[in-house]
Design a protein around this motif. Sequence first.
Motif, PDB file in Angstrom:
ATOM      1  N   PHE A 162      -7.478   0.524  -1.081  1.00  0.00           N
ATOM      2  CA  PHE A 162      -7.580   1.295  -2.232  1.00  0.00           C
ATOM      3  C   PHE A 162      -8.633   0.985  -3.136  1.00  0.00           C
ATOM      4  O   PHE A 162      -9.306   0.339  -3.260  1.00  0.00           O
ATOM      5  CB  PHE A 162      -6.350   1.348  -3.098  1.00  0.00           C
ATOM      6  CG  PHE A 162      -4.962   1.621  -2.241  1.00  0.00           C
ATOM      7  CD1 PHE A 162      -4.464   2.807  -2.539  1.00  0.00           C
ATOM      8  CD2 PHE A 162      -4.328   0.688  -1.387  1.00  0.00           C
ATOM      9  CE1 PHE A 162      -3.306   3.380  -1.845  1.00  0.00           C
ATOM     10  CE2 PHE A 162      -3.272   0.916  -0.819  1.00  0.00           C
ATOM     11  CZ  PHE A 162      -2.865   2.286  -0.793  1.00  0.00           C
ATOM     12  N   GLY A 167       0.783  -1.182  -0.032  1.00  0.00           N
ATOM     13  CA  GLY A 167       0.113  -0.059   0.012  1.00  0.00           C
ATOM     14  C   GLY A 167       0.988   1.245   0.061  1.00  0.00           C
ATOM     15  O   GLY A 167       0.577   2.259  -0.803  1.00  0.00           O
ATOM     16  N   SER A 194       1.028   3.837  -3.271  1.00  0.00           N
ATOM     17  CA  SER A 194       0.584   5.359  -2.838  1.00  0.00           C
ATOM     18  C   SER A 194       1.798   6.468  -2.778  1.00  0.00           C
ATOM     19  O   SER A 194       1.558   7.325  -2.279  1.00  0.00           O
ATOM     20  CB  SER A 194      -0.285   5.539  -1.403  1.00  0.00           C
ATOM     21  OG  SER A 194       0.632   5.196  -0.419  1.00  0.00           O
ATOM     22  N   SER A 237      -6.807   6.080  -1.795  1.00  0.00           N
ATOM     23  CA  SER A 237      -6.232   5.520  -0.628  1.00  0.00           C
ATOM     24  C   SER A 237      -7.215   5.752   0.522  1.00  0.00           C
ATOM     25  O   SER A 237      -7.283   6.965   1.193  1.00  0.00           O
ATOM     26  CB  SER A 237      -4.994   5.980  -0.020  1.00  0.00           C
ATOM     27  OG  SER A 237      -4.525   5.276   1.221  1.00  0.00           O
ATOM     28  N   CYS A 271      -0.186   6.903   2.129  1.00  0.00           N
ATOM     29  CA  CYS A 271      -1.126   6.276   2.795  1.00  0.00           C
ATOM     30  C   CYS A 271      -1.090   6.204   4.334  1.00  0.00           C
ATOM     31  O   CYS A 271       0.229   6.292   4.877  1.00  0.00           O
ATOM     32  CB  CYS A 271      -1.677   4.778   2.353  1.00  0.00           C
ATOM     33  SG  CYS A 271      -0.146   3.771   2.541  1.00  0.00           S
TER      34      CYS A 271
END
Length: 161
Positions: A148, A53, A57, A142, A61
Motif C-alpha cells: 500500500f 491488508g 482496505s 492498494s 485488495c
Amino acid sequence: MKKYLKFIIPAVIILGLVLTGMYLILNKNKKQGGFLLTIKNLGEEESEAVKDGKKLSNNNCEGEEKPKITNLPMKYEDFKFIIPYGLTAGGHVTPIDHQYFSPMVFNSPRDKYPVYAMADSKIVDIGERETKKGTEYRLVFSVSCKLFYYYDLVTSLTPDL
C-alpha cells in the motif's frame, strides 16, 4: 489359498502406504505440483500481512505481489527535493515514518502541481479534513494486499473520484 489371502491383502495395503509415504517424503521439496503440496496448500491460512491488508482496505485488495513502484508522484521538474524516511526534525514524530516531495515553489497556490499514482493500484480509502487553507484529502492506494502507499495533503480530486 484363503490362508495366504489373509496375509497378502494387508501386506499389499501396508506396502502401498509405505510407498506412498516414501513418494511424499522424496517429493516434499518440489516447488510446484505434487500431492503433498496440494494438500498443504488446501489447509494454509492467509499470512498476517494479507489479513492486515484486507482490514486496511476494507477487503478491497487483491493478490500478494510486491512489484516495484515505477512512477514518481509528481513530475520530476515539479519538485525541488525529497525529505526521506528516517529524517529527524524538530516538532515532528522522529524519525519521520513517511517521505515528502517538496514542490519547486513551496508556498505555491493550491492545485498548482498535478499528482500521479506511483503504480497500477486501486484507491481503497479517501479521507477528508478541513484546514485553514480549505479541504485536504488523504488517499490510500492498494497495489496488492501486501503493498500500500498513501498520499496526504492532497488539495483537490478529479471529478470521477
